[in-house]
Motif scaffolding. Sequence first.
Motif, PDB file in Angstrom:
ATOM      1  N   MET A   1       0.831  -1.207   0.000  1.00  0.00           N
ATOM      2  CA  MET A   1       0.000   0.000   0.000  1.00  0.00           C
ATOM      3  C   MET A   1       0.868   1.262   0.000  1.00  0.00           C
ATOM      4  O   MET A   1       0.352   2.372  -0.029  1.00  0.00           O
ATOM      5  N   ALA A   2       2.177   1.086   0.080  1.00  0.00           N
ATOM      6  CA  ALA A   2       3.065   2.274   0.178  1.00  0.00           C
ATOM      7  C   ALA A   2       4.191   2.180  -0.847  1.00  0.00           C
ATOM      8  O   ALA A   2       5.357   2.362  -0.524  1.00  0.00           O
ATOM      9  N   ILE A   3       3.829   1.904  -2.089  1.00  0.00           N
ATOM     10  CA  ILE A   3       4.863   1.777  -3.120  1.00  0.00           C
ATOM     11  C   ILE A   3       5.308   3.160  -3.616  1.00  0.00           C
ATOM     12  O   ILE A   3       4.462   4.005  -3.926  1.00  0.00           O
ATOM     13  N   ARG A   4       6.609   3.365  -3.668  1.00  0.00           N
ATOM     14  CA  ARG A   4       7.221   4.614  -4.153  1.00  0.00           C
ATOM     15  C   ARG A   4       6.586   5.857  -3.517  1.00  0.00           C
ATOM     16  O   ARG A   4       6.244   6.815  -4.203  1.00  0.00           O
ATOM     17  N   GLN A   5       6.463   5.810  -2.195  1.00  0.00           N
ATOM     18  CA  GLN A   5       5.922   6.979  -1.491  1.00  0.00           C
ATOM     19  C   GLN A   5       7.040   7.966  -1.214  1.00  0.00           C
ATOM     20  O   GLN A   5       8.146   7.579  -0.828  1.00  0.00           O
ATOM     21  N   ALA A   6       6.717   9.249  -1.390  1.00  0.00           N
ATOM     22  CA  ALA A   6       7.710  10.301  -1.133  1.00  0.00           C
ATOM     23  C   ALA A   6       8.034  10.348   0.368  1.00  0.00           C
ATOM     24  O   ALA A   6       7.261   9.851   1.177  1.00  0.00           O
ATOM     25  N   PRO A   7       9.181  10.931   0.738  1.00  0.00           N
ATOM     26  CA  PRO A   7       9.516  11.034   2.168  1.00  0.00           C
ATOM     27  C   PRO A   7       8.368  11.645   2.970  1.00  0.00           C
ATOM     28  O   PRO A   7       7.743  12.630   2.529  1.00  0.00           O
ATOM     29  N   SER A   8       8.088  11.054   4.120  1.00  0.00           N
ATOM     30  CA  SER A   8       6.975  11.509   4.967  1.00  0.00           C
ATOM     31  C   SER A   8       7.333  11.206   6.417  1.00  0.00           C
ATOM     32  O   SER A   8       8.413  10.673   6.697  1.00  0.00           O
ATOM     33  N   ALA A   9       6.412  11.531   7.322  1.00  0.00           N
ATOM     34  CA  ALA A   9       6.676  11.264   8.744  1.00  0.00           C
ATOM     35  C   ALA A   9       6.794   9.761   8.993  1.00  0.00           C
ATOM     36  O   ALA A   9       7.578   9.312   9.841  1.00  0.00           O
ATOM     37  N   ALA A  10       6.029   8.962   8.246  1.00  0.00           N
ATOM     38  CA  ALA A  10       6.074   7.511   8.433  1.00  0.00           C
ATOM     39  C   ALA A  10       7.335   6.902   7.810  1.00  0.00           C
ATOM     40  O   ALA A  10       7.907   5.949   8.341  1.00  0.00           O
TER      41      ALA A  10
END
Lengths: 291, 313
Positions: A62-71
């Motif tokens: 569910m988190a493919i190629r997500q940009a930098p974030s708090a998680a």
Amino acid sequence: MSAREAPDVHAAPGWLGRRTVTGQLAREPAFLVGGFIVLLFVLVALFAPWVAPYDPNASDWMAIRQAPSAAHWFGTDDLGRDVLSRVIFGARASLAAGFLSVAIAMAFGAPLGLVAGYFGGIPDIIISRLMDALLACPFLVLAIALAAFLGPSLQNAMIAIGVSAMPVFARLARGQTLAVRAEDYVSAAVSVGLSHPKILVAYVLPNIMPPIVVQAALTTAIAVLAEASLAFLGLGQLPPAPSWGSMLDAARQFLIEAPWMAIWPGLAIVTVVIGFNMLGDALNDALNPRD
Amino acid sequence: MLRFLTSRLAVAIPTLLLVSVLVFSLQKLLPGDPALALAGEDRSPEVIAFLRHKYQFDQPIPVQYWTWLKAFASGDLGTSVRTGLPIGQMVAEKLPVTMELSLLSMLIALAVGVPAGLAAALKRGTPIDYVVGVMGLAGLSIPSFWLGIMLILLFSVNLGLLPSGGYTPFFESPWDNLRTMLLPSLVLGSASAAIIMRHTRSSMLIVLRQDFVRTARAKGLPEGIVVVRHALRNGLIPVVTLATLQLGQLLSGAVLTEQVFGIPGFGKMIVDGVFSRDYAVVQAVVMCAAVFFLLLSLMADLAYAALNPRIRA
């Protein structure tokens, strides 16, 4: 590597343990910064399971190629894996390759140079020509060829890098031994009847170590780059195990969609290599006052 | 000079023979039957038998080595199992591409490294010296393949100014050739620029302290003439040797740069050879690289001797 292979420290004020050198090093910003960087990466590599926020191989679809974030501070990759965790675990492969390949190069190169320089004659001719032959092959080309013939793995990459870096240590140890061999204390040791192995270990080796230590620090930087290069070409640490080089190889396909996949592993390589280079330069300055 | 050349050749030839032994020994590292490895995908008994006979794997190792060396010395580098082409022909096609890349990179390295090193030496201890030092450290520490990826990201993906890869032969379109070669040359030249910068700085620091420079200044010559005509001419002698040797190292770096930018050169040939298990190609590339490197070392020695007559004595 030839351009960085000759830290001539024969006029060194003494071995690392001497107060003058350690005192100078303690005041040298390059040594402190370089040492801090290297120590930080070593600690991160050692305590990776506790430092990394996620399992480096765990995919979150569910988190493919997500940009930098708090998680995910460094974002996620094409398989939904946390890039920060992979960078942290990747330090293990890079530092292991850096330290172990230099250990291999030193363990074989320094004794060969010691024997060639001390005994001269036929052993010197054979060893020197053999090292010249290895030096004639460009460093990375030789490492790639060795890794290719040995088969792709981190262990074989370390052997390939170690063998390719060995002649630099052999040549350096030979040159230093030739100079030390002419010193009065070595002649005195010979005249009182000490055996050659004893003289080599007790009198010659400690006095040729400073330039070898400097070379080791500089070669570790080169070895980290070489391991990353081999992994980038698919000849180092094999996926899914994390390695900075293989992470960059994977990132090439997603430069537009996920540039962070390429930025962080590269920055990690640059930082650790700068650390080793600063350490090597500072050691060279401290041990070679003529520079 | 002739005696100097003869003495250098007397060292280079046995070294080359030893390189050939090392390169030949590489195939002995392969686990199992080397004929199986050389056959690549086509492992039919006929092909295996043909390769075993062709490379004399059933003969003693010294006989195998002698056959291989004779073929190599006569220009027969073998046949690629992947393309079916003679490896000599492949080398002849790929080498000019890498040579162009290496020469452009060296031009960039010299154009950046010499002035920056000179400036750092003349302004020792100032912010200029510090900035040059940081640039040198960065040049040595940034992996070329990462720098390549970052430059593609900036100039190709974000700004759309330059192509991200590929190769156009110079005689087909000089403009397109330069556009495709600009980023790879910058990437490949960065480490050499850093090395040349550091050596120019340290060499100039030594020269600038010497008596003849002090004498030139004492005669009242303008500082520009003292630096350029007197100091730089002497300070660049070791840099000329270094730059020649660096050309050989560029061949090594070209492997990664060509891979990142998809340039069909000598470096990409070894990588393609590795992944198609085309071991004869890998051996030929290593051997050719060593010959090239030894020739450059010889040229570096000769250049140094020509520029510094004391070496010839």
